[in-house]
Each structure stands twice: as C-alpha cells, then as structure tokens.
Motif scaffolding. Structure first.
Motif, PDB file in Angstrom:
ATOM      1  N   ILE A 437      13.281  -3.019 -40.421  1.00  0.00           N
ATOM      2  CA  ILE A 437      12.281  -2.038 -40.049  1.00  0.00           C
ATOM      3  C   ILE A 437      12.959  -1.045 -39.131  1.00  0.00           C
ATOM      4  O   ILE A 437      13.564  -1.436 -38.125  1.00  0.00           O
ATOM      5  CB  ILE A 437      11.099  -2.698 -39.313  1.00  0.00           C
ATOM      6  N   LYS A 446      13.463  -3.976 -36.098  1.00  0.00           N
ATOM      7  CA  LYS A 446      13.117  -5.363 -36.377  1.00  0.00           C
ATOM      8  C   LYS A 446      13.739  -5.747 -37.701  1.00  0.00           C
ATOM      9  O   LYS A 446      13.967  -4.898 -38.560  1.00  0.00           O
ATOM     10  CB  LYS A 446      11.592  -5.451 -36.489  1.00  0.00           C
ATOM     11  N   LYS A 447      13.988  -7.033 -37.829  1.00  0.00           N
ATOM     12  CA  LYS A 447      14.433  -7.523 -39.137  1.00  0.00           C
ATOM     13  C   LYS A 447      13.477  -8.598 -39.561  1.00  0.00           C
ATOM     14  O   LYS A 447      12.964  -9.341 -38.728  1.00  0.00           O
ATOM     15  CB  LYS A 447      15.840  -8.108 -39.047  1.00  0.00           C
ATOM     16  N   SER A 448      13.249  -8.686 -40.813  1.00  0.00           N
ATOM     17  CA  SER A 448      12.346  -9.733 -41.250  1.00  0.00           C
ATOM     18  C   SER A 448      12.799 -10.258 -42.594  1.00  0.00           C
ATOM     19  O   SER A 448      13.106  -9.480 -43.510  1.00  0.00           O
ATOM     20  CB  SER A 448      10.925  -9.162 -41.353  1.00  0.00           C
ATOM     21  N   GLY A 449      12.906 -11.557 -42.682  1.00  0.00           N
ATOM     22  CA  GLY A 449      13.269 -12.162 -43.952  1.00  0.00           C
ATOM     23  C   GLY A 449      12.118 -12.035 -44.922  1.00  0.00           C
ATOM     24  O   GLY A 449      10.975 -11.849 -44.518  1.00  0.00           O
ATOM     25  N   GLY A 463       1.891  -1.698 -42.443  1.00  0.00           N
ATOM     26  CA  GLY A 463       2.422  -2.969 -41.965  1.00  0.00           C
ATOM     27  C   GLY A 463       2.638  -4.005 -43.051  1.00  0.00           C
ATOM     28  O   GLY A 463       3.080  -5.100 -42.768  1.00  0.00           O
ATOM     29  N   GLN A 479       4.071  -8.185 -39.785  1.00  0.00           N
ATOM     30  CA  GLN A 479       3.864  -8.641 -38.417  1.00  0.00           C
ATOM     31  C   GLN A 479       3.601 -10.132 -38.363  1.00  0.00           C
ATOM     32  O   GLN A 479       4.157 -10.854 -37.557  1.00  0.00           O
ATOM     33  CB  GLN A 479       2.708  -7.881 -37.804  1.00  0.00           C
ATOM     34  N   GLN A 480       2.733 -10.559 -39.274  1.00  0.00           N
ATOM     35  CA  GLN A 480       2.385 -11.971 -39.241  1.00  0.00           C
ATOM     36  C   GLN A 480       3.416 -12.808 -39.965  1.00  0.00           C
ATOM     37  O   GLN A 480       3.406 -14.022 -39.894  1.00  0.00           O
ATOM     38  CB  GLN A 480       1.035 -12.194 -39.916  1.00  0.00           C
ATOM     39  N   ARG A 481       4.272 -12.151 -40.704  1.00  0.00           N
ATOM     40  CA  ARG A 481       5.236 -12.813 -41.578  1.00  0.00           C
ATOM     41  C   ARG A 481       4.519 -13.792 -42.491  1.00  0.00           C
ATOM     42  O   ARG A 481       4.831 -14.953 -42.593  1.00  0.00           O
ATOM     43  CB  ARG A 481       6.303 -13.529 -40.750  1.00  0.00           C
ATOM     44  N   LEU A 482       3.495 -13.274 -43.092  1.00  0.00           N
ATOM     45  CA  LEU A 482       2.615 -14.122 -43.871  1.00  0.00           C
ATOM     46  C   LEU A 482       2.477 -13.517 -45.257  1.00  0.00           C
ATOM     47  O   LEU A 482       2.376 -12.300 -45.398  1.00  0.00           O
ATOM     48  CB  LEU A 482       1.245 -14.122 -43.188  1.00  0.00           C
ATOM     49  N   ILE A 860       8.415 -24.501 -38.667  1.00  0.00           N
ATOM     50  CA  ILE A 860       8.023 -23.137 -38.360  1.00  0.00           C
ATOM     51  C   ILE A 860       7.836 -22.959 -36.866  1.00  0.00           C
ATOM     52  O   ILE A 860       8.315 -22.008 -36.260  1.00  0.00           O
ATOM     53  CB  ILE A 860       6.721 -22.808 -39.096  1.00  0.00           C
ATOM     54  N   LEU A 861       7.172 -23.954 -36.270  1.00  0.00           N
ATOM     55  CA  LEU A 861       6.901 -23.833 -34.847  1.00  0.00           C
ATOM     56  C   LEU A 861       8.199 -23.795 -34.059  1.00  0.00           C
ATOM     57  O   LEU A 861       8.381 -22.989 -33.163  1.00  0.00           O
ATOM     58  CB  LEU A 861       6.048 -25.007 -34.381  1.00  0.00           C
ATOM     59  N   ASP A 863      11.098 -22.904 -35.020  1.00  0.00           N
ATOM     60  CA  ASP A 863      11.744 -21.615 -35.234  1.00  0.00           C
ATOM     61  C   ASP A 863      11.134 -20.573 -34.339  1.00  0.00           C
ATOM     62  O   ASP A 863      11.815 -19.788 -33.705  1.00  0.00           O
ATOM     63  CB  ASP A 863      11.560 -21.168 -36.693  1.00  0.00           C
ATOM     64  N   GLY A 864       9.812 -20.590 -34.332  1.00  0.00           N
ATOM     65  CA  GLY A 864       9.087 -19.588 -33.573  1.00  0.00           C
ATOM     66  C   GLY A 864       9.502 -19.608 -32.121  1.00  0.00           C
ATOM     67  O   GLY A 864       9.783 -18.586 -31.524  1.00  0.00           O
TER      68      GLY A 864
END
Lengths: 1216, 290
Positions: A437, A446-449, A463, A479-482, A860-861, A863-864
């Motif tokens: 981003i 930002k980077k997002s997988g 978004g 944003q939510q990576r969802l 996930i947690l 990682d977060g």
C-alpha cells in the motif's frame, strides 16, 4: 502475440481474410480450401476440387468470389455463396504459387513455377498478359495497392517490379480485346503489354516473397538466404536499403504492417518475427515448437494477422487494442497514443491532459493496460507491461486544460496497481504474493499478504481489493486482513462495479458473473464469443458487449440482445438509452439504443406495474418474444395487453383467469372447443352466468340442465324440458322432469315412450291414483307388482344454497393493474422465499469461516501480537504488554510520570481573537463581553446594553462548533473562523465567524419596508430597531461596505423616528392639533417614495378633516409632486387642492412651518429648525433638543445623547 | 503481519466511529481468545456508556471482572453520578497507584478520560502520555487539542501515523487536528470524513464531522443539510443539536428549538454551559461598564 483463433489441419500454404466478414480462407497442402469463421471458431465451408496442394488463395474485395491456384496448374474462381467453382483458368504449365485479385480491375495475377506471371481477366475468363523474364520458379506475384505495378519474387534470386500501365490502356478499348488476345498469344515470349521496370538483385538464394508497402515506395522481400531485405524505388530506379538478419532458415513470407511502422516475417525456422521498419531491429519473435511457417496474411481493415504452418494456422493480433480507461462520475480518463485524455460525458468534450511516458524500447504491447483514478486527489495510475509490469502515477494539474509539460511520473514495478482509497494505492507484488500500500509520494505505507495466489488486483470499494487467481476471485479487506467474499470463477479479465457499489460484474473470456459486493453469486451468463466490456445503467441493468453484440442482463438472470455491432466497442458508461464507448482507435462514441425491452422486463421484475402499464400504452412493444416472455414469467395478464390474435388472447385470458376477455374472445372465435374451455374455466371460478352462456353456445343441454338444477333455476329447467320435448330427446325430457320433481310429466314421458309399466309404477308410487288406474287398465294383466313395505317418497330437487346469479367467485388475478392488492400479497410471498434463500447462503458461509478459524486461531493471535510489538519498535513499551502479576510496573510507572513534562496549555483561540481585534463583535464572539462593551461605549457612546444582550449571546454561541472526538471524552469545541479560503495556512488564526452579516440586515430592511407598506407599524418598528441594534455588532470587509453600513444606520433611524411619531399620533385621540403636527413631522422623515406618499396622504387627510385647508393643500401639492401611481390618491389630492383654493386658511395654528427646513427631535417630537441648537445621538445621529442631553437616545435605545464617541468601527479595514 | 484476520476490527471501528448500537449488536463474535473477549466486553460496555446506559454497565460488571472492565465501570460511575465525582476520582487515583494494575492500558485510558472531564489535563497526561495503544495516543491528541497545543497534538499524530497510518483512529485524530489548526487543513479533514462516509454507513459522528468542516469552510447551507440528516438518524444526539444551534445562528434562522431540545437531553453540554455562563458574564460586564 494475442492468438485469436487456431486450427489444426494439413499444412497451410495460402491464407486470405475476407474484407467485411469474420472469415478466413486457408488453402491446404492436401488440396482442400477451408473457409473459417475465426470469431465463432467454426468451419463454414470446404472446397475440394483441386488435385494436389493449393498454394494460393484470395478473396475478392467486394464480390462473393475467391480465387485459388494449385499444383494441378489450375486457377479456379469460386463463388462462396453458391458453394461452387464458377470456372477454371488454364494456361500455366507448372505449379501455381500465388493468385491475387486486382483491387479495381477484373484481373487476377498468378505466379507459377513455369517461370511466368500471368494476368487474367476473370470476366472474359482469358489471360490478358504473360510476364516473362524470371528464369526460375516465380514464388509470388502481387499487384501494387494503388499503382500499375506488380512485384514478383523468384528462385532466380531476383525481385522484379513490372509496369502494367499498358495493360490498363488495352482494357480501355475492350473492343479489340479479342484481337489483342490473339496478338498477345503471338508474342507470348517477350510480351509488350507489361515490361520489367526494375530487377532487384541482392539476395544470395532464391527469393520466396516480395511485397509492396501500402503507401510508401518500399518493397520488402524474404529469401532462402535467411534474410529480409528492404528496397526503395523512385521513378527511375530501385535500390536496396537494408537487410534484416535473424531468421535461422528460409524466410517464407514477409510483409509491411498496414497501421504500424513494422515488418512481419515468418520462416521455416518455425518463427514469426516482428521488425521495426525504421530502426530495422527485431522487436519480437514468436516461435512454434514443431511447425515451419509458410504464409502470412493481413486483414485489409482491422488489426489482424494470420499465419499458416505445417499443422494448421493461427489468427492473431500483435497488440492489444483495448484503450485503458477509468470512469469517475461524469468523467472518463483514458490513455490514447502518448497522452492521458479526459472526456466529459455530459458535454461530450474531450481534452488532452498530460503526456505519458513513451516506453523506451518500442516493444509491442507496452501501452497502458489499466488505469485507475482517484477523484479527490486528481491522480491517475497507469499500469503497463513495460519491464514485466510497471505502474506510473500521474498527478493531474488543477488547471488541467491545455497541454502541460511531461511530468516525471512516479513509477515502480508491479503487475497491477489500483487506488484503494483517496490517497492510497495498492501495488501487487506477485513474486511475494503481497500488496504494497503506497501513498501518493510513492512510499510504502503498509504491506499485506494476500489470502490466495493472486495475479491481478481490482478495486472493490475503499480499503478492499478484489484479487484474481486462475480459478477464483476473492474480496479482501486490507485493514481487517479478512476475506469478505470468495467465488469460484473462470479466469476473470475485467471487473465492473455498479454505481452504488452493491453489485459487481466479473467478465471473463466467455462468461459474465454477477455477484453482490460480497461475491455472493447472483447469476452467470455464458457467451459463445468473446465478452468485451460492460457497464451498469442507472436501474441496475448490466449492459455488455461481445465482439458483435450489445446485450443486457437483468438482476434475475434474464438477458437478451439489444443490437448487433460491426466493430467491437468498449462501453464506458450507460446513461438512459445512451451508451458511451471507446472504439479500438480510442475514439469516444455514443450509441443510442432502444432500452424499452429491458426496462420493461425490469419493471415487471421490480413489480413496477404502473411503469409497465404506461410502457404498454405508450410504445409499440410487441412481438411473440415479449408474449412468450410474459407467459413464461407468469404474467399472462400483461401479455393479454399486447395480443391481437384472438386465439392467443383467449388462451392468455384463460391462463390469467380473465373471464371477461375470454368471453369477448370466445365470441369472436365462436367455436365449440373454445366455448367448452370457457365453460370449464368459468365453472372453476364459479361464474355461473358465463357457464350457462358457454353451455348454451355449445348446446350442451345435459350440462345446462344440471347447471340449472344446481342453481335451482326451475323456470329455465322447465324450459329445458320443453326444449328436450321439441328435440324429441326422451332421455333429456325425463332427466329434466326428474330434476324438476314433476311426477306427472315423468309419467307422461314414460307413457309416451311406451314404458307403461314404469309409468304405472311411477304414478302409483307417487300417489297419482287416477293416472295409475288408467294405466293399469291399459296394461291389463301386466300390472307390475310394487314392492311391499317400502314407503315411497318423491325425489324433489334440493333447494340450492344460492339461487340464481353467480356463486362466490374464485379469487383470480384480474390482471395486475386493477387487482394490485392480490399481487402485492403474492409478491411478498415470493420475496420471503427469496429472503430465506439468502439466509441459507449466508449460513453456509459462516460455517466455512468458522472452520477456518478453528484451525488457525492461536497461530493468528500469536502472529498478531508479534506484529504489534514490531510495529511499536522504538517505543519502549514492552512492559505494557506484560500481565499485571509481573513485578516491574512500579518502576515504569515512575518512569512514566518522570518522563512527562506536561506542556503548558496554549492560548485559546478566543483569546487570540480579542488580542487581534478592536471590533466589538469579535470580542463578543470571543466571550469577552466587558471589553466588547467598552469598545462600543467608546466608539458609539452606547450605555444601554440590554437590547444587545441576545446579539452578544448569539455571537458567542455561534463562534464555536462541536466535535465529538473520543468516545465518552469531553466534546471538543472548535473555533469557527470567518473568511475561510482554500489557501489559508493552518495554525494562523482568522477572526471569529460571526452570526450576523450585512446581507441579513438587507433582508431585514426589505421586510421592514414591506411591513411599513402594509401599515403594520409596530412590526416595522421592531424590524428597523432590530437593524439598529445589530449594526454595532456587524463586521464588513471593505471601506465601501462601511459606508453602506453607515447609510443603513441613517435609513433605519429615519424610519424608527417616523414610525415612532406615527404611532404616537395614533395614541393621541383627543388632541387634533398635536395629531396634525405629528402627521406633518412624519412626512419630513426620510422615507421611501411609496411610504412618503402614504405619509403625505395621511397628513393631508388629517389636516383636511381638521379644516386646516392651507396645510392640507401643501401636503396635496407635495403628494402630486411625487406623481402618485395610485390614481385615487392623485384624485383625492386634486380635490383637496380645489377645496383649499377656495378657502386658503387653517382652522388651527400648528407648530409646523413647511417652508423652513427642520429635523424632528427624537424625544419630544418638536421641529428643530435650521439654526436652532440641538444635540445628537452619537450612534444613530438622531437629533434632539438640547434639554435631552445625557438622556438615553429614544430612537436607537442604545447610546447616550450627546456622549463622546469615536465613531462606528465595523471593519478591520478601518483600523489597518 | 500478513493474513491475520482481526476479529475485533469491525467492533472497534464501529465504536470509534460512534456507531455504538451497531457495535453492541454485532458484538457476538465466536472463537475469541480470553484477552480478545475482555477487549470485546470493554468495547461493548464503553459503547453502552457512550449511549448513556450507565446503570446497565454498573450493574453488569461485578467485582470479579477483569481490571479493564473494572476501569470501564469506574467511568460509568463517574459519568452517572455528577454529584459524587470526588469518590470516583479518588478510587481511580488509588487504582492508578496500585502497581499491579496501575499500568493497564484501559485503566489509564479511563483515567485520562476522567481527568479530562475534570479539566485536569496535567493529571490526564500523566496517565496517557506514555501511550501504548492507539486509543491512548488518540486521547493524547484530543487532550493536546483541548489544551490548544496543536504542536504537541501533531507530534502524537505522527506517532500514530508511524504505527498505522490507515488506522481509523489515526484518521480520526488527523481530522480532529486538522479542524483544530484550521486553514487549508479543514479541507483535508473534510476529505477524511468523506472517506469514512464512503467506507462505512453514515452515522451521526461522520455527518457531524462533515458538517463541522462545512461550517468552518463557511458553507453553512451544506452543513445544515448534513446536520438535519444526522438529526433524522438520532434526534437526541447532543452534538447534532449543538451544531444545529450554531448553524442556525449563522443562517439567521431560529435556533431556540434546538437549544431547548439540547437543554432537555443534555443539560451538561458545553454549549448549554457556555450559554448560561455567557448570560452571567453579560450581566457582570454590564455592571462593570456602567
């Protein structure tokens, strides 16, 4: 290379495109000629008459003809419409290599291994010239597209250019054509008609192909020496220009590209090569594994090429032709040539905005592929395939009209890039399967997988990203990576969002999928040919184009063709029935379509029956298709409105249960079957009248009788009895009698029919003794024995529940237009069903998500958490993440408080206001009332602030706006400043925004005038006083406005004074002298003309009534001087004048001398004549008699009379 | 950081953006870890507080609940009982001094909020200055704005931007600061609210934000439209009413109805307080000038 179509066959030696239709001819080594539709991918026809390989084939430009030449030495001319060979031209003595029609004359040129080139007239079917000179096989020969030239290539290593100008002259006199022919035959070797113009020598081996440039005097040739040579010619000579080396084997065919500056060649080295014709460098090479190439062909009009090889042929394009574009509201941005252009849909005007980079290497397919636009930042992202995928970011200058210089675009590598928010764009990093981003400075924010392996990203709302992989698309929330939605699809090429961003159309090569924004599938459309583009119209209909159609799809999955297309277009926007599109040349076009059909269907779908009805009324919507559609969709009653044919109408009426129309139709048709069916339907509905009518029409007496029985209609039943009697229908008679319970009749019938024993039994059972006896006598011994011990009773027809008329009618839809309620009910039911479906779908989704979470939730947690810590690196905060039990916090809490040096609070904006300004209004707005009052007192001598209280409070209240910031934290009050401008620098405080402005006062003034005219003096007084009370707190910008404000004070003051005088006069009932005086003073206030007239009229009347004729006459004169518009006023004035002239006296003495100029004292209302002493109000300037000094001004009610004051200060410009 | 779905994201977002009821309604999120569940509960109870349902929060959070929840309860107590603020504040101070829990982010956040209400910005900053969560940073920004120290607020905002520039709170804080410093920044604030309105359903907070921007740009007509829109969504929203009062004043329309409505729904609103204190100061000023 973009392959459009491929065939598998025997070796392809010859190819030819049709000019208009999507057809191509392929002649094969096996002797077959195939005719293909390359768009649909179908074999249309095959022509199999040649014996041995067919090497040359060519379509005629305009006639339904083509020519072919083969190894059987034959040239055949075919008519493809008639599917047959028309004739054969014989003459060559060896294999024929190529054949070609002339673009204008009825000629064919052919090249043969017999070392000759021949020109044929296909109308006279004769050879008109033989071109000799080559001393080996002639491999190709072709006409020049414009001039009278032929170029040929031969294995004798030469290329020859022939002048055939004389041939044309020969044709000009066709009379001696025959003569010439014989003559020509004589000079078969060494002909005179066509002469060699140039012999081009330079190739070291046999030359396989030579071709003219379409416009320039250039020739290109390809030979067995593996070289492509470029030749130039002028009127006198021709020479070699350059050689293109690169092919690894014999070059079989070579040609100039008609639209681009390139040369295309192919070769037995299994490659096609593209060369830059100017730089003479290789641009691109396409190779095949096993197939040698033999032939090339170019489409005469569009950008298509074809190549024949060992095992078939390919039709291909070198470059994509879709212009990259983005639509935003009423604007279209698109890339054309080297510019970013802008097109306004409403004005249909286009402008060039910024030049965009021309790729350094002029490779193919380097032009922009996609374009993304951010309206609020006016920025454009352009993606192209340059360097394996690059994006460029251009900022469009605000004053974008006209040319601007080439700006250095911000660029970077990436396979696709799109804006995901106003000032953020996402760039796909395919190798790491992540998106970066970036902000508008091209910095990574930002980077997002990405959740799935993605090869392209599309916009999916702010978004969100729509990620495409080979077989699915996914909507991903950055944003939510969802993953918000996920759908299995064919390879999606384009994504089109609806205007409300609720629906999306996913376009792949041969299908369109419509889903909602969470990718819940709604419908899919399949096409046999390529889908090109699409757009949503305002009603939620998706309009799309294929190669040759414009089509629509409705939300329910219905689709249809709107119109056909000659050339592919790319729809940019649909507005009403106008389609905006770009064509392949990047030109904007508009097409007007007939939207009636789909709008009609949409209205039906949406249950907008009023719409449907008006469309039916107003348009010629008709046709079997619509009727069938309506029937199929369950709207027979609507279809009814279209149909003229009575039988269809009758059927539809029955289907929709519309008995009235069915009856009408049945009457028209009037045949038994229809009446019968009508009867059945009417019976089903319980419409007894119609049933009866139908039975009568079909003469179905049994049914009729039974109907009457059921109805209890005994009269008609007995009529039926009579009818049966007339018709001699004994059984019918008996039935009817039975139904009627008429025993006598029954006996009579039985008797007449000769059933005496039955008649007797009937009679005796029912107690008709005399008849029974008579019958017994007739029967004699044969009297039947009646069973004993039974008590007979008469079978009487039961009384019907409902007599006569119709039964309660079955509720049927009487056509949606008058039975609206029924429909609504029904519609609701439908919707409920749909709703249930939706829920189901969602439930399933939930399950999916849950499944996924169960597996990974801990990972996930973890990682977060790690992520968060990393993000906060440098902020020494690890301790905060620790659980409370750990023993360290005390230290850190100390650290926390010791670190803190709380800043001293800054200066509130309101304080800045008071420091900066000496305007009372600004101080009041800042809440500094005492300084505001001091200012007013100093400037205007105001001592009484009571009337200003509400103004002060309003100014103060209006100076701040309120912003709810953090939940439950106190609201932030923000100072509102006046005179905001876009360029105002932040942190520099402007003066407070004030709730009063000059324009409002103007309004008030007008209202005051109006109230005065209407005689509402108290109201008017209130308004004018309001103006006087507001002015001290008014702020204006310019000096000129200051003067206006000052004028306004005077105007308002005059009115206030005048109105006060007038109101005072009205209070005085018993003092006529004083009344007259006041009325007179009123006329000396500075009023608007209409008001002055009224004041004069008033004073005149008062004085006249008091017999002060002279004074009244004065007012009358003054009134007439104003040229009163009201006729009655002037009339009265004249009458007063006349009366006064007779008697120029005053009954009573007034303190009023109109000859002597005066002002009226604001408190005592006595005239202060010029020269007399007075004092005035420092604010409103009203004058007073000296005794009033020190008192509060009675006019403005603010200032003290005679006080010292520096004057009105109402603009910052006054203090500058 | 790739690919971890954030379960509480939309809950947080709704809370930050003032869609409290939506946040409450959608708080039933399955498969939360214990920490997440506490955070979820905090958000839900804070939503209730924001909606004014103090008693619900006070009664539902019992003494066994986790520290953050206790802190939330404290806030409810503080806000529900304006007469007895001192006891709440003193127990808050007590807790903050407790090393075991004094460092809890939510507790510090609540402390900051309470001290802000007390207008004791120094004390508030003491608790929140160190930051640690986006919320604390955002609160810092607001405190600095309240203190008219936009320079400090800007520094806090930078920190937030470094952490996550696209975070809803970062965006919001940016808008607050833009509004506070004024000038050309107002436009940017407007764009931020515009972005929110495109991305999320319109609600009172977003509409008010846009309207405030409009007012600051002198565009009172558009502001009025937006505010009336907001009033349709929630007829009792104090900020909407307060801004409507201001807007009506500037448009020369009567503001008295909005004002009396505001006095009814939130007599403690800053606008009401300002108005009543202004009356007093007017009288005093008259006295002093006379």
């Amino acid at each position: 290379m973009l392959t459009k179509f491929e065939t598998k066959s025997n070796r392809v030696k010859g190819l030819s495109f049709h000019t208009k239709r999507p057809w191509i001819l392929a002649s094969l080594h096996s002797g077959v000629i195939q005719l293909w539709d390359y768009r649909m991918g179908t074999l249309i026809d095959r022509f199999d008459e040649h014996d041995g390989p067919v090497r040359g084939v060519h379509f005629h430009m305009s006639q339904p003809l083509f020519v072919s030449g083969g190894d059987d030495y034959k040239i055949k001319v075919w008519n493809y419409k008639l599917h047959r060979c028309l004739f054969t031209l014989l003459g060559h003595l060896d294999y024929i290599r190529t054949v070609q029609f002339h673009h204008e004359h009825p000629w064919i040129v052919s090249a043969s291994d017999d070392q000759t080139i021949r020109v044929w007239n296909w109308q006279s079917r004769t050879c008109i010239s033989v071109l000799t000179g080559h001393n080996h096989y002639v491999m190709c020969a072709s006409f020049h597209p414009k001039e009278d030239l032929v170029v040929s290539a031969s294995l004798d290593q030469t290329v020859r250019v022939w002048d055939i100008g004389s041939l044309k002259k020969k044709v000009a006199s066709p009379a001696d054509d025959i003569l010439r022919l014989s003559q020509m035959n004589t000079d078969l070797f060494g002909g005179v008609d066509a002469v060699v113009k140039y012999v081009l020598e330079g190739h070291d081996r046999g030359v396989n192909w030579a071709a003219f440039h379409p416009t320039l005097p250039l020739i290109v040739s390809g030979a067995d020496d593996r070289q492509v040579k470029l030749w130039r010619m002028n009127d006198t000579k021709a020479w070699e220009v350059d050689t293109l080396r690169g092919h690894m084997n014999n070059v079989s065919c070579v040609m100039f590209h008609a639209k681009q500056d390139i040369i295309v060649s192919n070769s037995e080295d299994k490659s096609i090569r593209v060369w830059d014709a100017t730089k003479r460098t290789g641009l691109q090479t396409f190779r095949r594994e096993h197939d040698r190439f033999w032939i090339l062909a170019a489409h005469p009009e569009i950008n298509l090429l074809a190549a024949g090889h060992d095992s078939g042929m390919i039709v291909f394009k070198l470059e994509r032709e879709r212009p990259a574009f983005a639509v935003s509201g009423d604007s279209l941005f698109y890339a054309k040539d080297r510019f970013l252009r802008y097109y306004d849909f409403s004005t249909q005007r286009e402008t060039q905005i910024v030049p965009i980079r021309r790729p350094g290497s002029t490779g193919l397919n380097q032009s922009p592929r996609t374009l993304s636009y951010s309206p609020s930042e006016n920025a454009v992202l352009i993606c192209s395939d340059v360097d394996g995928g690059t994006y460029e970011l251009y900022m469009i200058p605000k004053d974008s009209i006209g040319r601007s210089d080439l700006q250095e675009a911000r660029r970077g590598p990436g396979n696709s890039a799109i804006f995901v928010a106003r000032n953020r764009f996402a760039v796909l990093d395919k190798s790491n399967n992540q998106v970066l981003i970036k902000n508008l400075k091209n910095e990574v924010v930002k980077k997002s997988g990405l959740p799935v392996p993605t090869d392209a990203i599309f916009y999916a709302g702010t978004g969100n990203l729509l990620c495409r992989s080979d077989d699915r698309v996914v909507v991903f929330d950055l944003q939510q990576r969802l993953v918000i939605g996920d759908l299995q699809t064919p390879f999606v090429k384009y994504v089109v969002w609806s205007n409300d961003m609720e629906s999306v159309a996913l376009l792949s090569k041969h299908s369109i999928i419509i889903t909602n924004k969470k990718l819940v599938h709604q419908c899919t459309f399949h096409e046999t040919i390529r889908v090109k583009s699409g757009a949503w119209d305002e009603n939620g209909v998706f309009i799309y184009t294929t190669l040759n159609h414009i089509k629509y799809c409705l939300p329910n999955g219905d689709s249809g063709i709107i119109r056909t297309l000659d050339d592919p277009i790319y729809i940019t926007k649909v507005s009403g029935n106008t389609i905006f599109c770009l064509d392949r040349d990047g030109k904007n076009k508009t097409l007007v379509i007939d939207a009636t059909e789909y709008i009609f269907k949409l209205s039906l779908l949406r249950k907008r029956y009023d719409h449907v009805m008006s469309m039916i009324r107003n348009s010629q919507l008709c046709g079997d298709a619509v009727i069938a559609y309506l029937q199929q969709k369950g709207f027979p009653e609507v279809a009814l409105h279209f149909v003229k044919d009575e039988k269809t109408r009758f059927n539809l009426a029955l289907e929709s249960g519309n008995i009235q129309i069915a009856v009408a139709s049945a009457k028209e048709i009037d045949d038994k079957d229809h009446w019968y069916r009508l009867g059945v339907e009417a019976l089903r509905q319980g419409n007894a009248g119609i049933v009866e009518y139908a039975y009568q029409k079909t003469k179905n007496f049994e049914r009729l009788s039974f109907l009457y029985l059921i109805n209890g209609n005994l009269d008609k039943l007995s009529k039926m009895l009579k009818i049966a009697e007339v018709k001699n229908d004994v059984m019918g008679q008996f039935h009817n009698a039975l139904y009627l319970g008429d025993v006598q009749e029954r006996v009579k019938i039985l008797e007449n029919a000769g059933h005496l024993p039955l008649a007797y039994a009937t009679a005796s059972v029912h107690g008709l003794q005399d008849v029974a006896e008579r019958l017994a006598a007739e029967l004699g011994d044969d009297v039947p024995l009646l069973p004993e011990g039974k008590k007979p009773s008469l079978l009487m027809p039961p009384a019907p529940v409902m007599c006569g008329g119709d039964w309660p009618l079955l509720r049927v839809m009487k056509g949606i237009f008058d039975g609206g309620f029924d429909n609504i009910g029904r519609g609701a039911a439908d919707e409920e069903e749909e709703g249930a479906d939706g829920d189901w779908g969602e439930d399933l989704d939930m399950v999916d998500v849950d499944g996924l979470q169960n597996g990974d939730v801990t990972a996930i947690l973890e990682d977060g958490e790690v992520g968060e810590e990393n993000e906060e690196g440098g902020w020494d905060l690890e301790d905060l993440e620790l659980p409370p039990e750990v023993e360290t916090p005390r230290v850190s809490s100390n650290a926390r408080s010791s670190v803190l040096v709380a800043p001293t609070p800054g200066m509130p904006v309101s304080q800045i206001w008071t420091q900066r300004s000496s305007l009372a209004a600004d101080h009041a707005a800042a809440g500094n009332f005492d300084t505001a009052m001091r200012l007013l007192s100093r400037q205007l001598g105001i001592r009484n602030f009571g009337p200003l209280k509400s103004m002060f409070l309003d100014l103060y209240s209006g100076s701040h706006s309120y912003l709810r910031a953090f939940a439950s934290a106190p609201v932030v009050a923000l100072a509102v400043e006046r005179g905001w401008s876009e360029s105002a620098s932040p942190n520099v405080r402007g003066p407070p925004a004030l709730v009063f402005n000059f324009a409002q006062l103007d309004e008030k003034l007008k209202a005051g005038y109006k109230a005065t005219t209407a005689g509402k003096f108290t109201e008017a007084l209130r308004l004018f006083l309001g103006i006087l009370h507001t002015i001290p707190l008014i702020v204006v910008e310019s000096r000129r406005e200051v003067d206006e404000v000052k004028e306004l004070i005077i105007i308002a003051k005059e009115y206030v004074l005048g109105l006060q005088i007038e109101l005072k006069r009205r209070e005085l009932k018993d003092n006529p002298v004083r009344q007259q005086e006041l009325a007179a003073y009123f006329t000396h206030c500075n009023l608007q003309l209409p008001h002055l007239r009224l004041a004069l009229l008033n004073a005149m009347t008062v004085c006249y009534k008091a017999r002060n004729l002279a004074t009244a006459a004065n007012f009358a004169r003054r009134l007439l001087e104003t040229n009163p518009t009201n006729e009655s006023h002037s009339k009265t004035a004249r009458q007063v004048l006349q009366a006064a002239e007779r008697n120029m006296t005053d009954a009573s003495q007034l303190n009023y001398d109109f000859r002597n100029p005066f002002v009226t004292c604001g408190a005592t209302y006595v005239p202060i004549y010029r020269g007399q002493k007075d004092v005035s109000c420092p604010y409103c300037t009203t004058r007073f008699v000296p005794t009033q000094e020190g008192q509060l001004c009675t006019v403005c009610d603010l200032a003290v009379i005679g006080a010292d004051a520096s004057g009105l200060l109402c603009s910052p410009s006054q203090t500058r | 950081m790739a690919g971890n779905p954030d379960h509480l994201f939309s809950l947080r977002n709704n809370f930050y953006l003032g869609s409290y009821q939506v946040a409450i309604n959608n708080s039933d999120i399955p498969h939360l870890s214990a920490d997440d569940a506490v955070e979820r509960d905090c958000l839900v109870y804070r939503s209730y507080i924001a909606l004014g349902s103090y008693q619900l929060v006070i009664s539902e959070i019992d003494s066994s609940a986790a520290t953050p929840l206790q802190a939330v309860k404290l806030l409810a107590l503080y806000l529900s009982n304006p007469q007895d603020k001192e006891s709440t504040v003193s127990s808050l101070k007590e807790w903050l001094a407790d090393p075991a829990i004094g460092n809890n982010a939510i507790l510090r956040l609540i402390a900051g909020t309470v001290f802000m209400h007390e207008e004791d910005y120094n004390e508030a900053l003491k608790q929140t200055n160190a930051g640690g969560t986006m919320e604390l940073h955002a609160l810092n920004v607001q405190i600095f704005i309240k203190m008219h120290r936009s320079d400090y607020a800007e520094r806090q905002l930078r920190v937030m931007q470094q952490i996550d520039e696209d975070h809803t709170l970062t965006q919001l804080a940016n808008a607050w600061l833009n509004l506070a410093v004024g000038g050309s920044k107002i436009q940017e604030a407007y764009l931020i609210f515009q972005d929110f309105s495109e991305k999320y359903p319109m609600n009172g907070l977003i509409l008010n934000g846009k309207a405030v921007c409009c007012m600051h740009m002198g565009n009172f007509d558009e502001a009025e439209t937006l505010l009336l829109d907001a009033l349709n969504k929630d007829a009792k929203d104090p900020e909407t009413l307060a801004n409507l009062v201001v807007c009506s004043l500037h448009l020369g329309k009567s503001s008295s109805r909005y004002l009396s409505q505001l006095k009814l729904t939130q007599p403690e609103h800053i606008l009401v307080k300002r108005a009543s204190s202004a009356e007093g100061s007017f009288e005093r000023a008259v006295q002093s000038v006379a």
